[in-house]
Design a protein around this motif. Structure first.
Motif, PDB file in Angstrom:
ATOM      1  N   LEU A 108      25.463  78.718  68.723  1.00 31.49           N
ATOM      2  CA  LEU A 108      26.509  77.816  68.256  1.00 31.49           C
ATOM      3  C   LEU A 108      27.163  77.079  69.418  1.00 31.49           C
ATOM      4  O   LEU A 108      27.497  75.897  69.321  1.00 31.49           O
ATOM      5  CB  LEU A 108      27.556  78.612  67.467  1.00 31.49           C
ATOM      6  N   ALA A 109      27.348  77.778  70.552  1.00 28.16           N
ATOM      7  CA  ALA A 109      27.971  77.137  71.716  1.00 28.16           C
ATOM      8  C   ALA A 109      27.053  76.105  72.360  1.00 28.16           C
ATOM      9  O   ALA A 109      27.524  75.221  73.093  1.00 28.16           O
ATOM     10  CB  ALA A 109      28.372  78.193  72.743  1.00 28.16           C
ATOM     11  N   ASN A 110      25.751  76.190  72.080  1.00 32.64           N
ATOM     12  CA  ASN A 110      24.794  75.260  72.695  1.00 32.64           C
ATOM     13  C   ASN A 110      24.566  73.994  71.879  1.00 32.64           C
ATOM     14  O   ASN A 110      23.753  73.158  72.273  1.00 32.64           O
ATOM     15  CB  ASN A 110      23.452  75.974  72.898  1.00 32.64           C
ATOM     16  N   VAL A 111      25.252  73.871  70.746  1.00 33.91           N
ATOM     17  CA  VAL A 111      25.114  72.640  69.951  1.00 33.91           C
ATOM     18  C   VAL A 111      25.693  71.473  70.744  1.00 33.91           C
ATOM     19  O   VAL A 111      26.832  71.548  71.222  1.00 33.91           O
ATOM     20  CB  VAL A 111      25.839  72.789  68.596  1.00 33.91           C
ATOM     21  N   PRO A 112      24.935  70.416  70.930  1.00 33.57           N
ATOM     22  CA  PRO A 112      25.430  69.297  71.758  1.00 33.57           C
ATOM     23  C   PRO A 112      26.720  68.707  71.223  1.00 33.57           C
ATOM     24  O   PRO A 112      26.925  68.599  70.016  1.00 33.57           O
ATOM     25  CB  PRO A 112      24.278  68.273  71.693  1.00 33.57           C
ATOM     26  N   LEU A 113      27.630  68.362  72.142  1.00 29.60           N
ATOM     27  CA  LEU A 113      28.877  67.630  71.882  1.00 29.60           C
ATOM     28  C   LEU A 113      29.944  68.472  71.179  1.00 29.60           C
ATOM     29  O   LEU A 113      31.116  68.439  71.567  1.00 29.60           O
ATOM     30  CB  LEU A 113      28.610  66.361  71.067  1.00 29.60           C
ATOM     31  N   VAL A 114      29.571  69.218  70.136  1.00 32.93           N
ATOM     32  CA  VAL A 114      30.598  69.896  69.332  1.00 32.93           C
ATOM     33  C   VAL A 114      30.488  71.418  69.399  1.00 32.93           C
ATOM     34  O   VAL A 114      31.152  72.109  68.629  1.00 32.93           O
ATOM     35  CB  VAL A 114      30.519  69.432  67.856  1.00 32.93           C
ATOM     36  N   GLY A 115      29.649  71.952  70.326  1.00 34.72           N
ATOM     37  CA  GLY A 115      29.441  73.402  70.378  1.00 34.72           C
ATOM     38  C   GLY A 115      30.716  74.178  70.639  1.00 34.72           C
ATOM     39  O   GLY A 115      31.025  75.147  69.933  1.00 34.72           O
ATOM     40  N   ASP A 116      31.514  73.758  71.626  1.00 35.45           N
ATOM     41  CA  ASP A 116      32.761  74.480  71.950  1.00 35.45           C
ATOM     42  C   ASP A 116      33.749  74.417  70.790  1.00 35.45           C
ATOM     43  O   ASP A 116      34.438  75.401  70.491  1.00 35.45           O
ATOM     44  CB  ASP A 116      33.381  73.886  73.213  1.00 35.45           C
ATOM     45  N   ARG A 117      33.829  73.278  70.156  1.00 38.61           N
ATOM     46  CA  ARG A 117      34.763  73.159  69.027  1.00 38.61           C
ATOM     47  C   ARG A 117      34.331  74.054  67.863  1.00 38.61           C
ATOM     48  O   ARG A 117      35.186  74.642  67.183  1.00 38.61           O
ATOM     49  CB  ARG A 117      34.814  71.706  68.561  1.00 38.61           C
ATOM     50  N   LEU A 118      33.041  74.163  67.636  1.00 41.11           N
ATOM     51  CA  LEU A 118      32.564  75.025  66.558  1.00 41.11           C
ATOM     52  C   LEU A 118      32.874  76.488  66.856  1.00 41.11           C
ATOM     53  O   LEU A 118      33.271  77.243  65.956  1.00 41.11           O
ATOM     54  CB  LEU A 118      31.058  74.824  66.360  1.00 41.11           C
ATOM     55  N   VAL A 119      32.698  76.895  68.109  1.00 38.55           N
ATOM     56  CA  VAL A 119      33.034  78.280  68.481  1.00 38.55           C
ATOM     57  C   VAL A 119      34.524  78.523  68.308  1.00 38.55           C
ATOM     58  O   VAL A 119      34.948  79.575  67.787  1.00 38.55           O
ATOM     59  CB  VAL A 119      32.590  78.563  69.924  1.00 38.55           C
ATOM     60  N   SER A 120      35.343  77.565  68.732  1.00 39.57           N
ATOM     61  CA  SER A 120      36.794  77.708  68.577  1.00 39.57           C
ATOM     62  C   SER A 120      37.183  77.780  67.108  1.00 39.57           C
ATOM     63  O   SER A 120      38.050  78.587  66.717  1.00 39.57           O
ATOM     64  CB  SER A 120      37.501  76.527  69.257  1.00 39.57           C
ATOM     65  N   LEU A 121      36.562  76.954  66.277  1.00 35.89           N
ATOM     66  CA  LEU A 121      36.846  77.000  64.836  1.00 35.89           C
ATOM     67  C   LEU A 121      36.423  78.334  64.249  1.00 35.89           C
ATOM     68  O   LEU A 121      37.131  78.907  63.399  1.00 35.89           O
ATOM     69  CB  LEU A 121      36.116  75.844  64.150  1.00 35.89           C
ATOM     70  N   TRP A 122      35.274  78.855  64.687  1.00 34.15           N
ATOM     71  CA  TRP A 122      34.793  80.159  64.202  1.00 34.15           C
ATOM     72  C   TRP A 122      35.816  81.255  64.526  1.00 34.15           C
ATOM     73  O   TRP A 122      36.147  82.077  63.665  1.00 34.15           O
ATOM     74  CB  TRP A 122      33.445  80.454  64.872  1.00 34.15           C
ATOM     75  N   ILE A 123      36.330  81.262  65.764  1.00 33.16           N
ATOM     76  CA  ILE A 123      37.305  82.288  66.177  1.00 33.16           C
ATOM     77  C   ILE A 123      38.616  82.126  65.405  1.00 33.16           C
ATOM     78  O   ILE A 123      39.244  83.107  64.996  1.00 33.16           O
ATOM     79  CB  ILE A 123      37.535  82.194  67.691  1.00 33.16           C
ATOM     80  N   THR A 124      39.030  80.881  65.192  1.00 31.06           N
ATOM     81  CA  THR A 124      40.275  80.642  64.458  1.00 31.06           C
ATOM     82  C   THR A 124      40.175  81.149  63.029  1.00 31.06           C
ATOM     83  O   THR A 124      41.102  81.791  62.501  1.00 31.06           O
ATOM     84  CB  THR A 124      40.593  79.135  64.464  1.00 31.06           C
ATOM     85  N   ILE A 125      39.046  80.860  62.382  1.00 29.87           N
ATOM     86  CA  ILE A 125      38.857  81.335  61.009  1.00 29.87           C
ATOM     87  C   ILE A 125      38.817  82.856  60.970  1.00 29.87           C
ATOM     88  O   ILE A 125      39.370  83.491  60.057  1.00 29.87           O
ATOM     89  CB  ILE A 125      37.561  80.736  60.414  1.00 29.87           C
ATOM     90  N   ASP A 126      38.211  83.482  61.991  1.00 27.75           N
ATOM     91  CA  ASP A 126      38.145  84.940  62.035  1.00 27.75           C
ATOM     92  C   ASP A 126      39.530  85.550  62.210  1.00 27.75           C
ATOM     93  O   ASP A 126      39.867  86.547  61.571  1.00 27.75           O
ATOM     94  CB  ASP A 126      37.214  85.366  63.170  1.00 27.75           C
ATOM     95  N   GLN A 127      40.343  84.935  63.067  1.00 27.37           N
ATOM     96  CA  GLN A 127      41.690  85.458  63.315  1.00 27.37           C
ATOM     97  C   GLN A 127      42.611  85.247  62.120  1.00 27.37           C
ATOM     98  O   GLN A 127      43.513  86.044  61.875  1.00 27.37           O
ATOM     99  CB  GLN A 127      42.281  84.799  64.563  1.00 27.37           C
TER     100      GLN A 127
END
Length: 362
Positions: A108-127
Motif C-alpha cells: 500500500l505504501a508503494n502505490v505511486p503518488l498516494v501511497g503515504d496518504r492511503l497508509v495514513s487513512l488506513w491507520i486513522t480508520i483503525d484508530q
C-alpha cells in the motif's frame, strides 16, 4: 346492414381472447423464455428425434434435462457462490468491529503518488474504528433492505427459470403443431407475406440467440485466460460461472471478487492486470461481439440492431435483448414493404412495368 348475430359472436370472441391473455399474464415471461430455448435448439431436437426413431417425447425429455444441466446448475452454483461471499463479507465486518483493521499491507505504501496518504487513512480508520462503523450503521439498514429486495427479485427469477425449463418440454413435444397454428394465423392476417415475416422473425431470434450464447462463450474463454495468468485458483470453475453470469449480462459478478481476492493477498500487479482485463476485455467484448453476431447474416443496418439490443434491455429488461431487435426488425421491414409497394407504377411501350423511382428506357 350489419349482421347483429355475427357482431355479437365477434365481441364474445374478443372478450374470450382478452380473458385468456389475462389468465396467462403471470406466465408470459416463462412462456417467452421457454419458446426462445426451444427455438434456439430446434435443429438439435429434430436430429435427436430422428436418432430416436420418431420418439418426440423422449427427445424432448432428454433436451430438457440438458437445459437443466447447462442453465440451471451454473446459476444455482453462482447463487451459492454469491451467498458465500456475502456471508464472508458480513463476518469480516463483524470481526473488524471487534479487533480493528490489521496492519496495512506493505504494497500500500508503494502505490505511486498516494501511497503515504492511503497508509495514513488506513491507520486513522483503525484508530477510530468504532466511531467509523457507528457512522456507517444508519446505512446498514438501507443496504440490508436493498439486498432483501434484490434477493426477492432473484428468487422470483429463479422460479420463472424453473417454470421455463418445465414448459420447454411441451414446446419441444408440440412444436410442429404450434408452428403450424402460428403460420395459419399469420396467413390469415397478411396472406402471401406470411412466409417472409416468419423467416424474418425466426432469423432475428436465431441470430440473437447465437449472439448471446457466442458472446457468453467468448467471455468465459477470456475469463479463463485471465484467471490463469493472474494465478487465481479454480480458474476453470470460475470460467464456467462467468459463462452463466454472461447469460444474465453481469460477468463482473465473477471476476470482480477474484480481483478483490488478489488485492487482499497483496498481489498488486495481478490485481491491476485482472481489473483492467475484466473491464476492457471480459466485459468490453460484449459491446462489440454481441451486436456483430446479431447483425451478421441479416439485412438490418447495424445501428438498428444496436438500438434494438440496448433499447430493448432498457425497456423490457433482459427479455428485451430478444424483443428489441425482433420488434425493430419487423417494424423496419413493414415500413420498407409499405414504401416499396406504395410507389406508383406505369407501363412502358414494351410492356415492362417499372416504378417511378426507376429510369424509364430511352
Amino acid at each position: 346492414m350489419l349482421n347483429n348475430d355475427r357482431l355479437l359472436v365477434q365481441i364474445l370472441l374478443l372478450a374470450l381472447l382478452g380473458a385468456s391473455l389475462w389468465v396467462l399474464a403471470p406466465f408470459w415471461s416463462a412462456l417467452f423464455w421457454a419458446s426462445v430455448l426451444a427455438f434456439a435448439s430446434w435443429p438439435l431436437m429434430r436430429w435427436l428425434t430422428h436418432m430416436l426413431k420418431g420418439r418426440e417425447s423422449l427427445a424432448a425429455a432428454i433436451l430438457t434435462l440438458c437445459w437443466i444441466v447447462l442453465v440451471a446448475v451454473p446459476l444455482v452454483m453462482l447463487g451459492y457462490n454469491l451467498a458465500d461471499h456475502i456471508r464472508d463479507a458480513t463476518g469480516l465486518i463483524k470481526n473488524l468491529q471487534v479487533t480493528g483493521l490489521p496492519a496495512p499491507p506493505a504494497w500500500l505504501a508503494n502505490v505511486p503518488l498516494v501511497g503515504d496518504r492511503l497508509v495514513s487513512l488506513w491507520i486513522t480508520i483503525d484508530q477510530q474504528g468504532a466511531a467509523f462503523f457507528a457512522s456507517l450503521r444508519p446505512y446498514f439498514g438501507q443496504v440490508g433492505n436493498w439486498l432483501l429486495e434484490r434477493s426477492a427479485q432473484v428468487g422470483g427469477s429463479m422460479l420463472e427459470l424453473a417454470l421455463s425449463l418445465v414448459l420447454v418440454f411441451f414446446f419441444y413435444r408440440d412444436g410442429p403443431r404450434l408452428a403450424a397454428f402460428a403460420r395459419s394465423l399469420l396467413e390469415r392476417l397478411i396472406e402471401d407475406r406470411a412466409d417472409h415475416y416468419i423467416h424474418l422473425i425466426s432469423g432475428t431470434i436465431q441470430r440473437v440467440v447465437n449472439g448471446v450464447i457466442g458472446t457468453a462463450a467468448a467471455q468465459a474463454v477470456l475469463a479463463y485466460i485471465g484467471f490463469l495468468i493472474a494465478g487465481v485458483p479454480g480458474a476453470l470453475l470460475l470460467a464456467l460461472l462467468t459463462f452463466g453470469a454472461s447469460l444474465i449480462m453481469f460477468p463482473p459478478l465473477v471476476w470482480a471478487p477474484a480481483v478483490a481476492w488478489l488485492a487482499w493477498n497483496g498481489e498488486v500487479g495481478m490485481t491491476i492486470f485482472l481489473g483492467i482485463w475484466g473491464v476492457l476485455i471480459i466485459s468490453g467484448v460484449d459491446n462489440i461481439l454481441k451486436p456483430y453476431l446479431i447483425s451478421r447474416g441479416g439485412n438490418l443496418p447495424l445501428v438498428v440492431v444496436l438500438l434494438g439490443v440496448f433499447g430493448g434491455i432498457l425497456t423490457f429488461g433482459f427479455m428485451g435483448l430478444f424483443l428489441g431487435p425482433t420488434l425493430l426488425a419487423v417494424a423496419y421491414n413493414l415500413v420498407t414493404d409499405w414504401v416499396a409497394h406504395g410507389q406508383p407504377k406505369f407501363e412502358t411501350e414494351t410492356g415492362v412495368v417499372i416504378r417511378s423511382t426507376d429510369q424509364p428506357p430511352s
